[in-house]
Design an enzyme around this catalytic site. Structure first.
Site, PDB file in Angstrom:
ATOM      1  N   HIS A 159     151.971 -66.789  59.170  1.00 31.83           N
ATOM      2  CA  HIS A 159     151.906 -67.165  60.590  1.00 31.83           C
ATOM      3  C   HIS A 159     151.422 -66.041  61.497  1.00 31.83           C
ATOM      4  O   HIS A 159     150.798 -66.286  62.522  1.00 31.83           O
ATOM      5  CB  HIS A 159     153.274 -67.668  61.071  1.00 31.83           C
ATOM      6  CG  HIS A 159     154.360 -66.631  61.031  1.00 31.83           C
ATOM      7  ND1 HIS A 159     154.963 -66.226  59.858  1.00 31.83           N
ATOM      8  CD2 HIS A 159     154.957 -65.918  62.019  1.00 31.83           C
ATOM      9  CE1 HIS A 159     155.881 -65.317  60.126  1.00 31.83           C
ATOM     10  NE2 HIS A 159     155.891 -65.099  61.432  1.00 31.83           N
ATOM     11  N   ASP A 160     151.698 -64.797  61.140  1.00 34.43           N
ATOM     12  CA  ASP A 160     151.322 -63.667  62.002  1.00 34.43           C
ATOM     13  C   ASP A 160     150.243 -62.789  61.389  1.00 34.43           C
ATOM     14  O   ASP A 160     150.119 -61.610  61.745  1.00 34.43           O
ATOM     15  CB  ASP A 160     152.559 -62.813  62.320  1.00 34.43           C
ATOM     16  CG  ASP A 160     153.313 -63.312  63.536  1.00 34.43           C
ATOM     17  OD1 ASP A 160     152.734 -64.062  64.343  1.00 34.43           O
ATOM     18  OD2 ASP A 160     154.504 -62.966  63.682  1.00 34.43           O
ATOM     19  N   LYS A 175     147.921 -60.373  63.377  1.00 35.29           N
ATOM     20  CA  LYS A 175     148.303 -59.042  63.871  1.00 35.29           C
ATOM     21  C   LYS A 175     147.478 -57.937  63.217  1.00 35.29           C
ATOM     22  O   LYS A 175     147.423 -56.815  63.740  1.00 35.29           O
ATOM     23  CB  LYS A 175     149.794 -58.810  63.638  1.00 35.29           C
ATOM     24  CG  LYS A 175     150.678 -59.619  64.580  1.00 35.29           C
ATOM     25  CD  LYS A 175     152.144 -59.282  64.385  1.00 35.29           C
ATOM     26  CE  LYS A 175     153.022 -60.029  65.390  1.00 35.29           C
ATOM     27  NZ  LYS A 175     154.452 -59.745  65.205  1.00 35.29           N
ATOM     28  N   HIS A 226     146.665 -62.500  68.690  1.00 37.41           N
ATOM     29  CA  HIS A 226     146.887 -62.574  67.243  1.00 37.41           C
ATOM     30  C   HIS A 226     146.925 -64.018  66.753  1.00 37.41           C
ATOM     31  O   HIS A 226     146.628 -64.293  65.587  1.00 37.41           O
ATOM     32  CB  HIS A 226     148.176 -61.832  66.840  1.00 37.41           C
ATOM     33  CG  HIS A 226     149.450 -62.595  67.064  1.00 37.41           C
ATOM     34  ND1 HIS A 226     150.103 -62.600  68.269  1.00 37.41           N
ATOM     35  CD2 HIS A 226     150.186 -63.380  66.239  1.00 37.41           C
ATOM     36  CE1 HIS A 226     151.192 -63.342  68.173  1.00 37.41           C
ATOM     37  NE2 HIS A 226     151.266 -63.834  66.958  1.00 37.41           N
ATOM     38  N   HIS A 229     153.156 -70.188  68.849  1.00 40.47           N
ATOM     39  CA  HIS A 229     153.641 -69.652  70.125  1.00 40.47           C
ATOM     40  C   HIS A 229     153.439 -70.640  71.276  1.00 40.47           C
ATOM     41  O   HIS A 229     153.601 -70.266  72.441  1.00 40.47           O
ATOM     42  CB  HIS A 229     152.961 -68.321  70.439  1.00 40.47           C
ATOM     43  CG  HIS A 229     153.542 -67.159  69.679  1.00 40.47           C
ATOM     44  ND1 HIS A 229     154.805 -66.663  69.928  1.00 40.47           N
ATOM     45  CD2 HIS A 229     153.028 -66.418  68.654  1.00 40.47           C
ATOM     46  CE1 HIS A 229     155.044 -65.656  69.093  1.00 40.47           C
ATOM     47  NE2 HIS A 229     153.987 -65.487  68.322  1.00 40.47           N
TER      48      HIS A 229
END
Length: 414
Positions: free
Chosen positions: A251-252, A255, A280, A308
Site C-alpha cells: 500500500h505504501d 514512498k 506517494h 488515504h
C-alpha cells in the site's frame, strides 16, 4: 464414473484450486482443510519447513466438533506459538525418511521406531488417538516443503481406520500438487517482502516487514467478515481475500519515490512537505501499474491510490488520472484541485486498508510518537466512523478484533 475415478477427478479439481491461491497462509489453511475432509479425519495439523527446520503451522479439528465462532477459528492461522518439533515426532521422522505413516491402531506401532505423534491434537480434549495418517508434502523434484498429520481418519461408514493401500497413490498426488502450490506461494511472498525490505533498507521506519504483514492480514480478515455479511459468493470471497492479503502489503510502496529528507523527518511536516508526502499514493499506483504482471499488482495499485481517501470526501488524492496525477474532467473544485472520492466511490479494498493502516500505525511506536493504548485507538476509529471511515467496514473491523489481535502477536516488530 467409478468411485476411484471420482476420487481422482476430485483431486484434480482440488489441485486447480490450490494453483490459484497466492498467499501462503491461506493456501496452507485450504490444504489442511481439504486433507482433513478427504481423509474424514478428526484432527489435522500441517507443518512447514523454515530453513532447515520443520515447524508446526496450525491445527484444525472438525467444525461439528468445535464450539468456536468463525472469527475464533481464523485465529488458528495466526497462532504465534509456531514451534520447532522434537526429533522423535512423526513429522520429523517423515522428513528424514520421506515415507508415509498409515496406522489403523497406534498401539501397534513398533516401539523400536522410537517415534511418537506430534501432540498438537491434544489441544482438543475430546480427541482420543487411535489411528494416524501422516505424509510428506513433496514436490515433483523430491523436495519436502512440509508434512500433514491426520488423527483418526475414517472410512465412509465412519469407522476409524487406516487409509486403504489403493489410496496411497492418490495421497501422493495430492501431496505433490499441494507442495508445488506452497512453493509458488512462498516465492510470491518472498518477492513482495523483498520489495518491503528495500523500504526498510532505506530506513523508512514505518514500512517494516512486520507492519506490512499485519496490514495485509488485517485487511484480508476484515474483508472476509464484511463480505460474509453481504452474502457474497464463497468463491469470490476466497479469491478476493487471497489477492488482498498480498496486495495490501504494497500500500505504501510509493514512498520509495518520496525524498528521504521528508520520509525520515522525525517532527511535523511543513505544508509543502506534506503535499509532497501525499504524492506517494499516486506514485505508488503509477509504479505498480507500470510493472503489473499479475492480479496482485493491479489490486495493489488500486489500494495504493485510494487508501488515504476519506468516507466524507476530504481525503486524497481524489478523482485523478493515476498515469498523470491530474484531475479527471468534471471532478475539479473551484481551485482546480481534484475532488476527493467519497462514500462508495472509494473502492472496497481502499476503504478497508484505510482503517487497518491507521489502526496499526497508532498501535505501534513511531519516531515522532509513542504507541497509543488500544482503548484510545479503538475509540478514535469508532469516533471517525462515518467521517474518515466507512461505517460498515468499521463494524466489520470490530467484529474481527480478536483475530486482529492474534495477527498482531504473530507479526511483532523486531
Amino acid at each position: 464414473m467409478t468411485e476411484r475415478s471420482q476420487a481422482f477427478q476430485q483431486l484434480l479439481d482440488v489441485s486447480k484450486d490450490f494453483g490459484q491461491a497466492r498467499d501462503v497462509d491461506f493456501l496452507l489453511e485450504k490444504i489442511l482443510t481439504t486433507a482433513r475432509r478427504l481423509g474424514n479425519a478428526e484432527v489435522g495439523s500441517i507443518y512447514i519447513m523454515e530453513g532447515e527446520v520443520l515447524r508446526h503451522h496450525h491445527t484444525r479439528n472438525g467444525v461439528s466438533q468445535c464450539s468456536v465462532s468463525p472469527d475464533n477459528a481464523q485465529q488458528h492461522l495466526y497462532d504465534p506459538s509456531s514451534y520447532p518439533l522434537p526429533d522423535e515426532c512423526i513429522p520429523n521422522h517423515i522428513l528424514r525418511t520421506g515415507n508415509i505413516i498409515n496406522i489403523a491402531d497406534i498401539s501397534q506401532f513398533p516401539s523400536v521406531e522410537s517415534v511418537i505423534p506430534e501432540p498438537s491434537y491434544t489441544h482438543y480434549p475430546h480427541t482420543t488417538l487411535t489411528a494416524i495418517l501422516a505424509f510428506p508434502l513433496k514436490t515433483h523434484q523430491g523436495k519436502i516443503v512440509g508434512v500433514i498429520q491426520l488423527i483418526n481418519p475414517r472410512d465412509n461408514s465412519g469407522t476409524i481406520t487406516a487409509a486403504p493401500e489403493d489410496d496411497i497413490p492418490l495421497i501422493q498426488l495430492f501431496a505433490s500438487n499441494a507442495a508445488s502450490a506452497i512453493e509458488r506461494a512462498q516465492n510470491t511472498r518472498v518477492r513482495i517482502q523483498g520489495i518491503i525490505q528495500i523500504l526498510t533498507a532505506l530506513r523508512d521506519t514505518e514500512e517494516t516487514v512486520a507492519h506490512v504483514n499485519r496490514v495485509g492480514a488485517y485487511a484480508a480478515e476484515v474483508y472476509e467478515t464484511w463480505a460474509r455479511k453481504k452474502a457474497l459468493p464463497a468463491q469470490e470471497i476466497a479469491q478476493c481475500k487471497d489477492s488482498l492479503r498480498l496486495a495490501a502489503m504494497l500500500h505504501d510502496i510509493g514512498k520509495l519515490a518520496i525524498p528521504s529528507v521528508i520520509r525520515k523527518k522525525p517532527g511535523k511536516l511543513s505544508e509543502e512537505e506534506y503535499d509532497t508526502m501525499k504524492e506517494h499514493t499516486t506514485k505508488g499506483a503509477q509504479l505498480l501499474i507500470q510493472h503489473a504482471n499479475s492480479e496482485i499488482e493491479r489490486v495493489a495499485a488500486d489500494i495504493a491510490l485510494t487508501h488515504h481517501e476519506r468516507w466524507d470526501g476530504r481525503g486524497y488524492p481524489g478523482h485523478i488520472d493515476p498515469a498523470t496525477g491530474t484531475p479527471l474532467e468534471c471532478y475539479e473544485d473551484e481551485k482546480g484541485c481534484p475532488k476527493g472520492k467519497k462514500g462508495e466511490e472509494i473502492p472496497v479494498f481502499g476503504r478497508i486498508v484505510a482503517i487497518v493502516d491507521v489502526y496499526d500505525a497508532l498501535m505501534n511506536h513511531r519516531v515522532f510518537r509513542e504507541a497509543w493504548k488500544e482503548e484510545d485507538v479503538l475509540k478514535t476509529l469508532q469516533t471517525e466512523s462515518g467521517t474518515h471511515f466507512d461505517p460498515e467496514m468499521i463494524d466489520a473491523f470490530f467484529e474481527t478484533l480478536d483475530t486482529i489481535r492474534a495477527i498482531s502477536k504473530r507479526f511483532p516488530d523486531a
